[in-house]
Design a protein around this motif. Structure first.
Motif, PDB file in Angstrom:
ATOM      1  N   ARG A 278       0.900  -1.094   0.241  1.00 56.55           N
ATOM      2  CA  ARG A 278      -0.522   0.196   0.037  1.00 56.55           C
ATOM      3  C   ARG A 278       1.054   1.324  -0.287  1.00 56.55           C
ATOM      4  O   ARG A 278       2.014   1.025   1.263  1.00 56.55           O
ATOM      5  CB  ARG A 278      -1.393  -0.156   1.321  1.00 56.55           C
ATOM      6  N   LEU A 279       0.300   2.396  -0.803  1.00 56.93           N
ATOM      7  CA  LEU A 279       1.130   3.724  -0.959  1.00 56.93           C
ATOM      8  C   LEU A 279       0.558   4.567   0.702  1.00 56.93           C
ATOM      9  O   LEU A 279       1.643   5.860   0.522  1.00 56.93           O
ATOM     10  CB  LEU A 279       1.415   4.642  -1.892  1.00 56.93           C
ATOM     11  N   SER A 280      -0.278   3.912   0.320  1.00 58.75           N
ATOM     12  CA  SER A 280      -0.895   4.621   2.139  1.00 58.75           C
ATOM     13  C   SER A 280      -1.728   4.896   2.943  1.00 58.75           C
ATOM     14  O   SER A 280      -2.142   3.063   2.735  1.00 58.75           O
ATOM     15  CB  SER A 280      -1.563   6.283   2.112  1.00 58.75           C
ATOM     16  N   SER A 281      -1.716   4.292   4.311  1.00 58.31           N
ATOM     17  CA  SER A 281      -2.490   3.953   5.506  1.00 58.31           C
ATOM     18  C   SER A 281      -3.679   4.031   5.374  1.00 58.31           C
ATOM     19  O   SER A 281      -4.630   3.320   6.094  1.00 58.31           O
ATOM     20  CB  SER A 281      -1.241   4.353   6.905  1.00 58.31           C
ATOM     21  N   ASP A 282      -3.844   4.737   4.801  1.00 57.68           N
ATOM     22  CA  ASP A 282      -5.815   5.756   4.687  1.00 57.68           C
ATOM     23  C   ASP A 282      -6.428   4.847   4.043  1.00 57.68           C
ATOM     24  O   ASP A 282      -5.703   4.263   3.079  1.00 57.68           O
ATOM     25  CB  ASP A 282      -5.583   6.996   4.367  1.00 57.68           C
ATOM     26  N   GLU A 283      -7.404   4.700   4.360  1.00 57.24           N
ATOM     27  CA  GLU A 283      -8.662   3.579   3.972  1.00 57.24           C
ATOM     28  C   GLU A 283      -8.367   3.887   2.899  1.00 57.24           C
ATOM     29  O   GLU A 283      -8.907   2.877   1.879  1.00 57.24           O
ATOM     30  CB  GLU A 283      -9.375   3.159   5.120  1.00 57.24           C
ATOM     31  N   GLU A 284      -8.972   5.176   1.838  1.00 56.67           N
ATOM     32  CA  GLU A 284      -9.514   5.436   0.704  1.00 56.67           C
ATOM     33  C   GLU A 284      -8.295   5.525  -0.524  1.00 56.67           C
ATOM     34  O   GLU A 284      -8.185   4.106  -1.269  1.00 56.67           O
ATOM     35  CB  GLU A 284      -9.885   6.818   0.808  1.00 56.67           C
ATOM     36  N   THR A 285      -7.322   5.261  -0.178  1.00 55.25           N
ATOM     37  CA  THR A 285      -6.218   5.860  -0.191  1.00 55.25           C
ATOM     38  C   THR A 285      -5.389   5.039  -0.584  1.00 55.25           C
ATOM     39  O   THR A 285      -4.324   4.315  -1.086  1.00 55.25           O
ATOM     40  CB  THR A 285      -5.034   7.141  -0.556  1.00 55.25           C
TER      41      THR A 285
END
Length: 366
Positions: free
Chosen positions: A88-95
């Motif tokens: 994953r490029l981000s830990s944010d749920e959407e991104t």
């Protein structure tokens, strides 16, 4: 040899039926190297896809090479047999749905849908290597065995329905004959408002008399081999021919005037069906080539032909088989032969051979 090495795709992660899948883009040049087919000699029950229909591939390849600026291919669906990891490029749920898909190089790829597209692209790149950096979307599913791969193939093709021939003609802006047929429907008063442009078959209650696919096939037959320098000449010829034919088809006129329904004509007569339209066009092709200056006069005797479906003595075995309309090529030729004989037009050697075979069969049946 590939241990420790991997292929990395930028990807978007999704969930379907509780399972992860990934969508990415793949440069066309890598398709032949990465995605292979099941060996064709494997028994069907041990494969996860159909065998290639190699006759389809050259046509698909030409589609790419002849339309390099506006070809369109849908995604290829692939199963991956390997220890896939998604970074994953981000830990944010959407991104966090966006990331890098790491696939070990010793993984095995199986195409569930798109093997013909892949083969066509491979051939097209030999002629147009400049397309090698263009991309095609790929949907990756994690392989959980042959049974699952086979079920995916079945599911992906379960509801795949080809669009009707009429709709294909309506939406085709490359095919010159398609453009000609659509222009004919718009410009000619005899076809205006009586042509079904979406469906290839007409229901008994349809208010339409013809289908766009039938007009396409017939017009293609009309202009085939005719010496025409400009597309406009073909358009003018088509309009003149069909308007001349219409003058001798009183049933068509009755429908346009609202005196009889299109359904009644289709039920009781054969002269609005595709086999007759194409047969008429075949006759027209002969007249235009052999009588370029007076072909219109030769069509006058069309008024004398009995087009009733009940006229089995003339139409059974030609336009009809067992009382049902048949659009097979032989039936088109035999129907055209009957029209030519009524108009006093000589049959070509090919047409005469078909006619002789028909007559021999008729006598044998008697």
């Amino acid at each position: 040899m590939s241990e420790g090495f991997e292929i990395v795709f930028p990807a978007i992660r999704g969930i379907q039926a509780g399972r992860e899948y990934y969508v990415s883009m793949c440069p066309l040049r890598l398709l032949p190297r990465l995605f292979v087919f099941n060996e064709e000699e494997i028994l069907p029950e041990m494969r996860a896809q159909r065998q290639l229909n190699r006759s389809r591939i050259p046509e698909m390849a030409r589609y790419i090479t002849e339309n390099p600026n506006d070809y369109v291919f849908s995604a290829i669906t692939v199963s991956v047999d390997g220890q896939v990891e998604f970074e994953r490029l981000s830990s944010d749920e959407e991104t966090g749905r966006i990331g890098m898909l790491h696939i070990p190089m010793d993984s095995r790829f199986v195409i569930n849908d798109g093997q013909h597209r892949r083969a066509a692209i491979e051939i097209a790149l030999r002629e147009r290597p400049e397309l090698s950096d263009e991309t095609i979307s790929v949907v990756f599913f994690l392989d959980i065995g042959l049974e699952r791969c086979q079920q995916m193939f079945a599911d992906l093709n379960r509801y795949a329905i080809r669009p009707s021939k009429s709709l294909g003609v309506l939406y085709d802006h490359r095919d010159e004959t398609a453009l000609l047929a659509k222009g004919l429907v718009l410009k000619s008063k005899i076809f205006r408002d009586v042509v079904e442009v979406e469906k290839t078959t007409l229901s008994p209650r349809s208010r339409r008399l013809f289908t766009l696919s039938a007009i396409y096939n017939a017009t293609n037959e009309l202009i085939s081999g005719v010496d025409l320098e400009e597309p406009q000449e073909a358009a003018e010829l088509a309009v003149k021919f069909w308007e001349e034919v219409a003058q001798h088809m009183k049933e068509w006129e009755l429908v346009r005037n609202g005196q009889i329904t299109a359904g009644e004509v289709r039920q009781d007569f054969i002269n609005s069906h595709g086999v007759v339209l194409q047969a008429l066009a075949r006759v027209g092709n002969t007249l235009v080539r052999k009588h370029p200056n007076d072909w219109q006069k030769k069509l006058k005797k069309l008024s004398d032909i009995d087009w009733k479906r009940s006229n089995a003595a003339l139409w059974e075995g030609r336009a009809l088989l067992g009382g049902r309309v048949s659009k097979a090529q032989q039936n088109i030729i035999l129907t055209a032969n009957a029209i030519k004989q009524k108009l006093g037009i000589e049959l070509s050697p090919e047409e005469q051979r078909v006619e002789d075979a028909f007559n021999r069969g008729e006598h044998a049946a008697a």
